[in-house]
Design an enzyme around this catalytic site. Structure first.
Site, PDB file in Angstrom:
ATOM      1  N   ASP A  75       0.810  -1.216   0.000  1.00  0.00           N
ATOM      2  CA  ASP A  75       0.000   0.000   0.000  1.00  0.00           C
ATOM      3  C   ASP A  75       0.844   1.267   0.000  1.00  0.00           C
ATOM      4  O   ASP A  75       0.313   2.349  -0.247  1.00  0.00           O
ATOM      5  CB  ASP A  75      -0.946  -0.003   1.203  1.00  0.00           C
ATOM      6  CG  ASP A  75      -2.403  -0.062   0.783  1.00  0.00           C
ATOM      7  OD1 ASP A  75      -2.666  -0.406  -0.385  1.00  0.00           O
ATOM      8  OD2 ASP A  75      -3.277   0.243   1.607  1.00  0.00           O
TER       9      ASP A  75
ATOM     10  N   ASP B 246     -12.649  -6.654   8.973  1.00  0.00           N
ATOM     11  CA  ASP B 246     -12.719  -8.115   8.955  1.00  0.00           C
ATOM     12  C   ASP B 246     -13.937  -8.628   9.719  1.00  0.00           C
ATOM     13  O   ASP B 246     -14.666  -9.503   9.233  1.00  0.00           O
ATOM     14  CB  ASP B 246     -11.428  -8.718   9.527  1.00  0.00           C
ATOM     15  CG  ASP B 246     -10.928  -7.972  10.761  1.00  0.00           C
ATOM     16  OD1 ASP B 246     -11.692  -7.161  11.332  1.00  0.00           O
ATOM     17  OD2 ASP B 246      -9.771  -8.187  11.161  1.00  0.00           O
TER      18      ASP B 246
END
Length: 744
Positions: free
Chosen positions: A155, A460
């Protein structure tokens, strides 16, 4: 399910044998009876509070303190009841990986493809050498290499991470055959070479020295490039991918980059033993200042689209960059849950626990959460509703892409994954760059109904809930040999910040449309909704804990009793609930491979997190709901200094900074110390009050004993990890001011 162990007698029998079994935990019935007695004790405590409310006339202070105690104990009791949704249904799963391959009627020649995602976000806080160790461990699985594709999401778009991955692709030609030839474990080179020499097989000493030398040379080249800020020109000439980087690329502003370092379709992509290598792909999704990037969830969704274009395996294993594979057979074991003929088609994902290779003997910061991993998560799995933790999880691709489960559904894993045989790797790279661009998700269902869900720091947990609400089941599997090993926080500040982010994110879910009682109403069982809320309510449970460590001590100074006298029959439920709850907690912790001191450390961290991390998580969530704050994502650093590491190994708590969390910790510790001394003084001057005040004295004493490391850091230590003088001064002033508050 059938609980037969071992091999298979014949081919016809093999068709019928299940690929996994599920067993209820021992003594589950006995525990239900035991917990029912605690429930009776809790109800009696509530009844006592309501029956003995003080007169509001001359005891106004005690009246409100009493009402507060009732509210706190009501919160504790309701929260404890919700935790029983775990413990009443604990069950354990066990796969039979040998059956997966046995017989022509099973799947050895038709094993499905698996895409492995490794995510990293910052080359400083998450060194590239850490990420490539995870990548190399994943490349070395005992699984057909042509069925494996490993993707590294960077990233930060760092040229040095790409360079490290290129070096790893070269080293893999030596490392993978070494692992498979000598069956070494773990298959992370850094993890393996860090093992005690007695744990390494001396039967291949020369080969070991040679491969270790290659690894150290590779590691030195990577670290040297990072230190100098320059990659050698001859290295850049080895791969066209370096042309993607120019002077204008920054961490938050760069184009999408997709580069294949190993094309698994290429017959010439082999290791030094002539065996095919798995595919290896680098991806840095596009980032621009005016586009939201949605943190790790955005990276995972980009990986899903890019991998669909390149390999499109029916299963996806996602790992954090520090969570290396510790068991070469893990993929085969997990696939047993998906490929079982009777129940496999219902499973969306299989979650394995997070384990760490740098824990101290007594787990000083309670990172391992032994009871949670050994009992609570297994309880959620007993409902077919295992949590998704964001790492160490194997997914069915279709479930991540928003597909709803249907009873008519049957997985298509028993067919070959279709390959892009007619397309060049350059074509696939260019097509994938579009899928990793900022604008691709605009006006789509990505982040809503497809992929990981956006808008929450714990993407998540909410994604796992959404998948289960679409009708899928999930499995929790805790193998005997730890499947993955990561890096646990080694400083108290890091551990608390991590839990603040988790508690804040989970409370956001509770207050959003994804609240299990709303989003899951009529879709998942009430017990599953309660299971989720045990964690979603971490933040608000901080309030009754704070009340309990502040108000009873202050009342003790004024001689105001908030508990029944020891000689009273009403003291029995208080004593029973306390002793039974903590006695069971000790037994549970020891049965989950912790130590007695480890349990004590977990109690300290239980108190510390709830009075700091969870409280600030609660405040930030409320401010966010009022539009006064925005969600922030913090990365846990994996880099530490030598002296910090030494103190951690010696199990000395690390403070060293002047954060507000440490100020609160020190204030509460000093407050209870002051009030304990004041309470004992009252008893000495008038022994008749002992019967009334002893419960509060014991409560203060417990808080003082559990906080002994804080007193040491305030007054006795001189190392850099001590609590700074500024924190000591502020906490002394605050604790003294609180002691002056009159109750009546």
């Amino acid at each position: 399910m059938d609980k037969q162990e071992g091999g298979v007698a014949g081919e016809d029998e093999a068709v019928l044998l299940p690929l996994f079994e599920r067993k209820a935990a021992r003594f589950r019935g006995a525990y239900r009876v035991f917990s029912s007695t605690i429930m009776v004790g809790i109800c009696l405590i509530w009844f006592y509070r309501l029956l003995n409310i003080p007169n509001g006339g001359g005891e106004t202070g005690k009246f409100w303190a009493w009402i507060g105690m009732f509210m706190a104990e009501l919160g504790f009791g309701i929260y404890w009841i919700s935790t029983q949704s775990f413990r009443w249904n604990v069950s354990y799963t066990h796969p039979f990986k040998d059956r997966l391959s046995h017989s022509k009627y099973r799947y050895e020649d038709k094993l499905p493809g698996v895409d492995i995602f490794v995510c990293t976000a910052d080359p400083i806080m998450e060194p590239p050498t850490l990420a490539i160790n995870t990548v190399l461990s994943a490349m070395s699985y005992n699984y057909p290499p042509e069925k494996l594709s490993i993707y590294l999401s960077d990233d930060a778009g760092s040229e040095f991470t790409f360079y490290a991955l290129l070096e790893a692709s070269h080293f893999s030609k030596y490392w993978i055959p070494f692992c498979k030839r000598f069956k070494v474990e773990p298959r992370s080179p850094g993890g393996y070479f860090d093992l005690d020499s007695s744990m390494q097989d001396n039967g291949f000493g020369q080969e070991l020295l040679a491969i270790k030398k290659l690894y150290e040379e590779m590691k030195n080249r990577i670290e040297s490039a990072i230190e100098t800020g320059k990659i050698p020109k001859e290295t850049k000439d080895q791969h066209k991918g370096f042309s993607e980087w120019d002077l204008h690329i920054t961490k938050q502003n760069h184009q999408s980059i997709v580069q294949s370092l190993i094309d698994g379709r290429d017959i010439n992509a082999t290791d030094n033993d002539g065996h095919q290598l798995p595919s290896l792909v680098y991806m840095a999704r596009e980032k621009r200042h005016h586009w939201p990037h949605n943190f790790k969830a955005g990276a995972m969704n980009s990986l899903m689209r890019v991998s669909t274009e390149i390999s499109n395996a029916p299963f996806i294993l996602n790992l954090d960059c520090d969570m290396y594979a510790n068991d070469a057979d893990t993929i085969r074991e997990i696939l047993c849950f998906f490929m079982d003929e009777k129940e496999g088609h219902e499973v969306a994902y299989v979650q394995l626990p997070q384990n760490y290779d740098n824990l101290t003997k007594n787990d000083i910061y309670s990172n391992a959460a032994f009871a949670a991993s050994g009992v609570e998560f297994a309880g959620a799995g007993g409902y077919g509703a295992a949590f998704y933790f964001g790492t160490g999880c194997l997914h069915r691709r279709e479930s991540l892409f928003g597909k709803k489960y249907s009873k008519r559904y049957r997985g298509q894993w028993n067919i070959e994954t279709k390959k892009n045989v007619d397309r060049t790797i350059s074509d696939l790279e260019e097509a994938s760059k579009i899928l990793a661009s900022c604008s691709y998700e605009k006006d789509t269902e990505w982040g809503k109904e497809m992929g990981l869900i956006y808008g929450c720091p714990v993407e998540d947990i909410v994604t796992g809930l959404a998948i289960q609400c679409r009708g899928w089941k999930s499995v929790y599997y805790n193998p005997d040999r730890k499947a993955f090993l990561g890096v646990a926080p080694v400083t108290l500040d890091t551990a608390l910040v991590q839990h603040k982010r988790w508690s804040e994110g989970m409370f956001q879910i509770f207050l959003s449309k994804y609240c299990p009682f709303i989003y899951g109403h009529g879709v998942i069982k009430l017990s599953v909704q309660m299971v989720y809320c045990v964690y979603l309510l971490w933040a608000p449970i901080s309030l009754p804990v704070l009340y309990y460590v502040i108000v009873p001590p202050v009342c003790l100074l004024d001689g105001v009793s908030l508990f029944p006298e020891v000689s009273s029959i009403w003291f029995v439920p208080f004593a029973y609930v306390f002793i039974a709850r903590n006695g069971h907690s000790i037994i549970e912790s020891l049965s989950c491979d912790s130590t007695l001191k480890g349990w004590w450390n977990s109690q300290r961290m239980w108190l510390t997190r709830r009075t700091t991390s969870y409280f600030f998580g609660f405040l930030d969530t409320i401010l966010r709901q009022l539009g006064l704050s925005q969600t922030k994502f913090s990365i846990t650093t994996k880099v530490i200094t030598e002296d910090v590491s030494r103190r951690y190994e010696q199990e000395v708590m690390e403070f060293g900074s002047s954060t507000i969390m440490f100020t609160i910790m020190a204030t509460l510790a000093l407050l209870n110390l002051f009030t304990l001394v004041g309470g004992i003084r009252k008893v000495v001057l008038d022994f008749r009050v002992l019967d009334q005040l002893i419960p509060q004295i014991v409560l203060c004493a417990l808080v003082v004993v559990v906080n002994l490391p804080i007193y040491q850091a305030l007054f006795l230590r001189s190392d850099k990890g001590r609590i700074p003088f500024s924190v000591l001064f502020k906490s002394m002033v605050l604790a003294s001011l609180v002691c002056l508050i009159p109750v009546n």
